[in-house]
Motif scaffolding. Structure first.
Motif, short mmCIF file in Angstrom:
data_model
loop_
_atom_site.label_atom_id
_atom_site.label_comp_id
_atom_site.label_asym_id
_atom_site.label_seq_id
_atom_site.Cartn_x
_atom_site.Cartn_y
_atom_site.Cartn_z
N GLY A 120 -7.58 -47.99 16.43
CA GLY A 120 -7.84 -46.56 15.85
C GLY A 120 -9.33 -46.55 15.22
N GLY A 121 -9.83 -47.62 14.68
CA GLY A 121 -11.32 -47.64 14.32
C GLY A 121 -11.17 -46.97 12.95
N LEU A 122 -10.02 -46.94 12.22
CA LEU A 122 -10.08 -46.24 10.96
C LEU A 122 -10.28 -47.46 9.92
CD1 LEU A 122 -8.57 -43.95 12.39
CD2 LEU A 122 -6.91 -43.58 10.51
N THR A 123 -10.67 -47.01 8.64
CA THR A 123 -11.17 -47.86 7.64
C THR A 123 -10.01 -48.27 6.70
OG1 THR A 123 -11.59 -46.25 6.15
CG2 THR A 123 -13.46 -46.95 7.42
N VAL A 170 -2.50 -41.73 13.82
CA VAL A 170 -3.79 -41.46 14.26
C VAL A 170 -4.31 -40.20 14.31
CG1 VAL A 170 -5.57 -41.91 16.14
CG2 VAL A 170 -3.97 -43.80 15.36
N PHE A 171 -3.30 -39.31 14.86
CA PHE A 171 -3.28 -37.69 15.30
C PHE A 171 -3.53 -37.26 13.86
CE2 PHE A 171 -1.63 -33.56 15.30
CZ PHE A 171 -2.28 -33.02 16.37
N ASN A 172 -2.65 -37.37 12.75
CA ASN A 172 -2.87 -36.71 11.64
C ASN A 172 -4.13 -37.03 10.84
OD1 ASN A 172 -0.39 -35.18 11.57
ND2 ASN A 172 0.98 -37.08 11.13
N GLU A 173 -4.50 -38.27 11.04
CA GLU A 173 -5.87 -38.71 10.21
C GLU A 173 -6.92 -38.06 10.77
OE1 GLU A 173 -8.25 -40.45 7.54
OE2 GLU A 173 -6.18 -40.67 7.54
N LEU A 181 -9.88 -38.03 15.18
CA LEU A 181 -9.18 -38.85 16.36
C LEU A 181 -8.25 -38.05 16.76
CD1 LEU A 181 -8.94 -42.48 14.42
CD2 LEU A 181 -10.55 -41.79 16.37
N ALA A 182 -7.89 -36.68 16.84
CA ALA A 182 -6.72 -36.13 17.19
C ALA A 182 -6.93 -35.90 18.76
CB ALA A 182 -7.07 -34.55 16.56
N ALA A 183 -8.14 -35.64 19.26
CA ALA A 183 -8.12 -35.62 20.65
C ALA A 183 -7.82 -36.90 21.40
CB ALA A 183 -9.48 -35.25 21.06
N MET A 208 2.13 -32.67 19.27
CA MET A 208 0.54 -32.61 19.07
C MET A 208 -0.05 -31.57 19.44
SD MET A 208 -0.46 -36.62 19.95
CE MET A 208 -0.10 -38.30 18.74
N LEU A 209 0.22 -31.20 20.75
CA LEU A 209 -0.38 -30.00 21.48
C LEU A 209 -0.30 -28.96 20.80
CD1 LEU A 209 0.47 -30.57 25.14
CD2 LEU A 209 -1.71 -30.73 24.13
N LEU A 210 0.96 -28.67 20.06
CA LEU A 210 1.29 -27.34 19.36
C LEU A 210 0.38 -27.31 18.22
CD1 LEU A 210 5.19 -27.34 20.09
CD2 LEU A 210 3.53 -25.65 20.71
N HIS A 211 0.53 -28.40 17.27
CA HIS A 211 -0.20 -28.52 16.14
C HIS A 211 -1.98 -28.29 16.57
CE1 HIS A 211 2.58 -29.08 13.26
NE2 HIS A 211 2.97 -30.36 13.45
N HIS A 212 -2.34 -28.82 17.63
CA HIS A 212 -3.68 -28.93 17.75
C HIS A 212 -3.90 -27.63 18.30
CE1 HIS A 212 -7.29 -31.33 18.25
NE2 HIS A 212 -7.51 -30.78 19.31
N ALA A 213 -3.18 -26.65 18.84
CA ALA A 213 -3.53 -25.40 19.09
C ALA A 213 -3.74 -24.52 18.32
CB ALA A 213 -2.22 -24.86 19.87
#
Length: 381
Positions: A120-123, A170-173, A181-183, A208-213
């Motif tokens: 994910g590339g997170l620190t 990852v989505f929440n971060e 990183l959501a997309a 994810m789609l509903l939150h991202h919307a």
């Protein structure tokens, strides 16, 4: 230096090294060394094929490390395996890496942490915040995970439930943190849903789609948080909402309910309401009952208490909240909101101020501080 480009290329480079036979820990170290080299070299001499450059650099870093530790025969075999110059393969190894990091030799928490760090590339600091643990604790957990998988060949994919937890973290971060990183999480979950016939994978994608919307409506032009009830619903992405609801309905029809499907059902009820006042809170409480049965998660019970406050009145919500540990994250903020709904502005203002001191990020802290100031102003007038 395009950091977003480096982040997007890292999983594919790591996956190629692992596929060639490098153990995970050594491959991850080599990729990190190659990234450092890229930061040094690329600004003055950008490569025509960035991924190919990183693969070559990382493989050479891996070979350099191997030469210091292995016999001549093994070194010669590795050198023979170095690919000829040319365009990098276009295959996306990222999703495969998510499965490989969910290896049976790792605990779920270690698999999630390792994947967030390596893929994910997170620190380490960002992962520690996601887990609500000290950074030093998370650094030790990741180091132990890397030692555990060092020398292990990833020939057995891991547990789907662990992969789903990784993707959701990852989505929440990506949604609320300082790394977007959501997309990418949505893209990977789409791949997983296409590859695996599993209702919980579909449930996670729908969630994810509903939150991202609703993302565009969550913040004001000045960057401040906008509560759900006050959001401009014309800014919500109706196409993503429709897709999420359709995916969720197909998953629920299979009658194999899981926590992500239940969470998506709650999100769908919020997204489906034309106004905040028309939200079907009674049905939301019923879905939180299902979630509590599935997970026995105290945070679910906290959200359920707030929903009860909307469905049955703030006093009922406060009664449900009183049964929970007041050290839970956002417990104080929930209590403040319910006391305000009940008309106790003095207690609500005090609790909003206390909640602001406990807030996990600056936008939330600023929002709660403004809520306290608003109520204090109302009391004076």
């Amino acid at each position: 230096m395009n950091e977003a480009l480096l982040r997007s290329l890292t999983p594919g480079v790591l996956g190629i090294l692992v596929r060639r036979g490098a153990d995970f820990a050594a491959a991850e170290d080599a990729v990190q060394d190659a990234l450092v080299e890229a930061v040094r070299v690329w600004p003055a001499d950008p490569p025509r094929d960035p991924k190919g450059w990183l693969i070559t650099a990382a493989w050479r870093k891996f070979l350099d490390a191997s030469r210091a530790e292995t016999a001549r025969r093994r070194r010669e075999d590795l050198v023979d395996e170095e690919p000829a110059p040319g365009p990098a393969p276009s295959a996306d190894d990222t999703l495969r890496l998510y499965f490989l990091c969910a290896h049976p030799s790792l605990t779920p928490s270690s698999a999630v942490a390792l994947t967030l760090r390596a893929v994910g590339g997170l620190t380490t600091r960002q992962i520690a915040r996601a887990y609500l643990v000290p950074e030093a604790t998370m650094a030790q957990r990741i180091s132990r995970a890397k030692r555990t998988v060092s020398g292990v060949r990833f020939d057995r994919p891991g547990d789907v439930a662990t992969v789903l937890r990784v993707l959701y973290l990852v989505f929440n971060e990506g949604y609320s943190g300082d790394v977007d990183l959501a997309a990418e999480a949505i893209r990977l979950t789409r791949q997983l849903a296409a590859a695996i016939d599993h209702p919980e994978v579909s449930g996670l994608l729908a969630l994810m789609l509903l939150h991202h919307a609703r993302r565009a409506g969550r913040t004001a032009p000045d960057g401040s948080l906008v509560p759900l009830a006050e959001q401009d619903r014309t800014r919500w992405d109706t196409g993503a909402i429709a897709e999420g609801v359709e995916i969720l309905q197909a998953a629920l029809a299979r009658d194999r309910l899981g926590e992500f499907q239940a969470q998506a059902a709650v999100a769908a009820l919020h997204a489906d309401a034309p106004t905040a006042e028309e939200t079907d809170w009674v049905q939301i409480v019923e879905w939180y009952d299902e979630l509590a049965r599935l997970t026995d998660n105290p945070v679910v019970r906290l959200n359920r208490a707030v929903a009860i406050g909307e469905a049955d009145g703030p006093r009922a919500g406060l009664a449900a909240l009183a049964t929970l540990d007041d050290s839970l994250p956002r417990h104080t903020a929930a209590a403040a909101y319910l006391h305000e709904r009940a008309g106790d502005l003095t207690t609500a203002a005090r609790l909003y101020a206390e909640a602001a001191e406990k807030a996990p990020n600056h936008p939330e802290r600023d929002h709660l501080t403004r809520q306290a100031a608003r109520l204090n102003t109302q009391k004076r007038h």
